[in-house]
Design a protein around this motif. Structure first.
Motif, PDB file in Angstrom:
ATOM      1  N   ASP A  23      98.547  96.933  64.042  1.00 15.64           N
ATOM      2  CA  ASP A  23      99.828  96.236  64.182  1.00 15.64           C
ATOM      3  C   ASP A  23     100.768  96.763  63.108  1.00 15.64           C
ATOM      4  O   ASP A  23     100.648  96.396  61.930  1.00 15.64           O
ATOM      5  CB  ASP A  23      99.642  94.726  64.043  1.00 15.64           C
ATOM      6  CG  ASP A  23     100.958  93.957  64.164  1.00 15.64           C
ATOM      7  OD1 ASP A  23     101.942  94.563  64.631  1.00 15.64           O
ATOM      8  OD2 ASP A  23     100.987  92.770  63.792  1.00 15.64           O
ATOM      9  N   LEU A  24     101.662  97.635  63.490  1.00 14.64           N
ATOM     10  CA  LEU A  24     102.620  98.190  62.543  1.00 14.64           C
ATOM     11  C   LEU A  24     103.731  97.193  62.266  1.00 14.64           C
ATOM     12  O   LEU A  24     104.282  96.584  63.185  1.00 14.64           O
ATOM     13  CB  LEU A  24     103.224  99.487  63.089  1.00 14.64           C
ATOM     14  CG  LEU A  24     102.271 100.659  63.301  1.00 14.64           C
ATOM     15  CD1 LEU A  24     103.028 101.856  63.855  1.00 14.64           C
ATOM     16  CD2 LEU A  24     101.575 101.026  61.998  1.00 14.64           C
ATOM     17  N   ILE A  53      99.045  95.529  59.716  1.00 18.03           N
ATOM     18  CA  ILE A  53      98.499  94.188  59.533  1.00 18.03           C
ATOM     19  C   ILE A  53      97.650  93.771  60.732  1.00 18.03           C
ATOM     20  O   ILE A  53      97.398  92.580  60.941  1.00 18.03           O
ATOM     21  CB  ILE A  53      99.615  93.152  59.272  1.00 18.03           C
ATOM     22  CG1 ILE A  53     100.653  93.165  60.396  1.00 18.03           C
ATOM     23  CG2 ILE A  53     100.285  93.428  57.930  1.00 18.03           C
ATOM     24  CD1 ILE A  53     101.726  92.080  60.239  1.00 18.03           C
ATOM     25  N   GLY A  54      97.207  94.753  61.518  1.00 12.81           N
ATOM     26  CA  GLY A  54      96.367  94.459  62.676  1.00 12.81           C
ATOM     27  C   GLY A  54      94.900  94.323  62.313  1.00 12.81           C
ATOM     28  O   GLY A  54      94.506  94.366  61.144  1.00 12.81           O
ATOM     29  N   SER A  55      94.064  94.186  63.329  1.00 11.01           N
ATOM     30  CA  SER A  55      92.618  94.033  63.105  1.00 11.01           C
ATOM     31  C   SER A  55      91.894  95.374  63.086  1.00 11.01           C
ATOM     32  O   SER A  55      90.718  95.442  62.752  1.00 11.01           O
ATOM     33  CB  SER A  55      92.005  93.146  64.195  1.00 11.01           C
ATOM     34  OG  SER A  55      92.197  93.727  65.481  1.00 11.01           O
ATOM     35  N   SER A 170      94.988 102.497  57.356  1.00 14.45           N
ATOM     36  CA  SER A 170      93.918 101.507  57.416  1.00 14.45           C
ATOM     37  C   SER A 170      94.484 100.095  57.492  1.00 14.45           C
ATOM     38  O   SER A 170      95.664  99.850  57.208  1.00 14.45           O
ATOM     39  CB  SER A 170      93.024 101.625  56.177  1.00 14.45           C
ATOM     40  OG  SER A 170      92.435 102.898  56.087  1.00 14.45           O
ATOM     41  N   VAL A 171      93.630  99.149  57.851  1.00  9.07           N
ATOM     42  CA  VAL A 171      94.023  97.737  57.901  1.00  9.07           C
ATOM     43  C   VAL A 171      94.401  97.268  56.500  1.00  9.07           C
ATOM     44  O   VAL A 171      93.690  97.523  55.525  1.00  9.07           O
ATOM     45  CB  VAL A 171      92.872  96.877  58.465  1.00  9.07           C
ATOM     46  CG1 VAL A 171      93.230  95.397  58.404  1.00  9.07           C
ATOM     47  CG2 VAL A 171      92.557  97.293  59.889  1.00  9.07           C
ATOM     48  N   SER A 215      98.807  95.448  68.703  1.00 10.98           N
ATOM     49  CA  SER A 215      98.594  94.062  69.087  1.00 10.98           C
ATOM     50  C   SER A 215      99.896  93.272  69.115  1.00 10.98           C
ATOM     51  O   SER A 215      99.984  92.230  69.760  1.00 10.98           O
ATOM     52  CB  SER A 215      97.610  93.384  68.121  1.00 10.98           C
ATOM     53  OG  SER A 215      98.101  93.442  66.790  1.00 10.98           O
ATOM     54  N   ASN A 216     100.936  93.766  68.430  1.00 11.92           N
ATOM     55  CA  ASN A 216     102.216  93.054  68.365  1.00 11.92           C
ATOM     56  C   ASN A 216     103.332  94.090  68.256  1.00 11.92           C
ATOM     57  O   ASN A 216     103.391  94.831  67.277  1.00 11.92           O
ATOM     58  CB  ASN A 216     102.230  92.103  67.160  1.00 11.92           C
ATOM     59  CG  ASN A 216     103.500  91.287  67.086  1.00 11.92           C
ATOM     60  OD1 ASN A 216     104.389  91.395  67.937  1.00 11.92           O
ATOM     61  ND2 ASN A 216     103.608  90.442  66.068  1.00 11.92           N
ATOM     62  N   GLU A 217     104.190  94.138  69.250  1.00 15.03           N
ATOM     63  CA  GLU A 217     105.285  95.105  69.249  1.00 15.03           C
ATOM     64  C   GLU A 217     106.590  94.508  68.745  1.00 15.03           C
ATOM     65  O   GLU A 217     107.610  95.194  68.698  1.00 15.03           O
ATOM     66  CB  GLU A 217     105.509  95.643  70.672  1.00 15.03           C
ATOM     67  CG  GLU A 217     104.348  96.404  71.253  1.00 15.03           C
ATOM     68  CD  GLU A 217     104.215  97.819  70.705  1.00 15.03           C
ATOM     69  OE1 GLU A 217     105.073  98.214  69.894  1.00 15.03           O
ATOM     70  OE2 GLU A 217     103.262  98.517  71.080  1.00 15.03           O
TER      71      GLU A 217
END
Length: 242
Positions: A23-24, A53-55, A170-171, A215-217
């Protein structure tokens, strides 16, 4: 008497395999200053940070579609690698490209994966950043307690033994582009003093989904409202931290 057949006892159901998507998100630009070039141009310099901030990690590699061997001078196609919950990876084609940098950095850049522009307060774009290519790597800690995975020690942004060019974030890590880097500026020569908006968009077009699966655009944009005078820059307001 009724004879009952043996009934099998079901074991635990296998866990479904899911994708751990990146999640950028974008921090508000900072460290503004005005530089006067040797030719007299006024350059607005500032720093930017893209974070994940994604998984799962943002992971990609560039490859030559003709012979599979990346070399300087090639325009590389890009594939995204998506980590699954069982530890395996899924590979998907993208419309992104990589090119070898011509700005003295001596490595490959992903093209147009960060867009930077200055607008008036009516959101009309006036100028764009000179920098259009970016090498994605772990250069900014954003809450991670784990060591970086994508860095120069792993040949990030250069040709690997596999003859591809890996990049990634990386996360809970980010990628910072400081105001001192080559082409990290917008030419504001001739623009009057006043209030402006600086907007940074990761993986555009962020509203409809960019080149990479996330996961979130909806959080791929950061901004700052600034006041430019003849002598300097003041930040009036800015976007919240992701």
């Amino acid at each position: 008497l009724v004879t009952l057949g043996s009934v099998p006892i079901a074991g635990p159901a296998a866990a479904a395999v899911t994708s751990k998507l990146p999640d950028l998100a974008v921090l508000a630009p900072f460290s503004f200053r005005i530089e006067i070039s040797p030719t007299g141009r006024r350059l607005l310099r500032f720093s930017t940070v893209i974070v994940n901030i994604g998984s799962g990690p943002l992971r990609m590699y560039g490859y030559d579609e003709n012979d599979g061997v990346a070399s300087i001078g090639d325009t590389l196609k890009v594939r995204q690698q998506i980590r699954r919950s069982d530890g395996t990876w899924r590979v998907r084609n993208t419309t992104a490209t990589m090119k070898y940098a011509a700005d003295g950095h001596n490595h490959f850049h992903a093209v147009d994966l960060q867009r930077i522009k200055i607008q008036n307060l009516n959101h009309k774009t006036l100028r764009n950043s000179a920098k259009t290519g970016f090498c994605f790597l772990d250069s900014y800690v954003y809450g991670s307690t784990k060591p970086s995975r994508y860095n120069s020690a792993n040949s990030v942004c250069n040709i690997a033994p596999s003859k591809t060019v890996p990049m990634g974030i990386s996360v809970r890590w980010g990628d910072i582009y400081r105001s001192t880097l080559a082409f990290q500026w917008i030419d504001i020569t001739g623009m009057p003093s006043g209030d402006y908006l600086i907007k940074i968009i990761a993986d555009p077009p962020w509203r409809t989904g960019g080149r990479f699966l996330e996961s979130n655009e909806s959080n791929n944009r950061g901004w700052a409202r600034i006041r430019i005078t003849k002598t300097g820059v003041t930040v009036i307001s800015k976007s919240a931290r992701p």
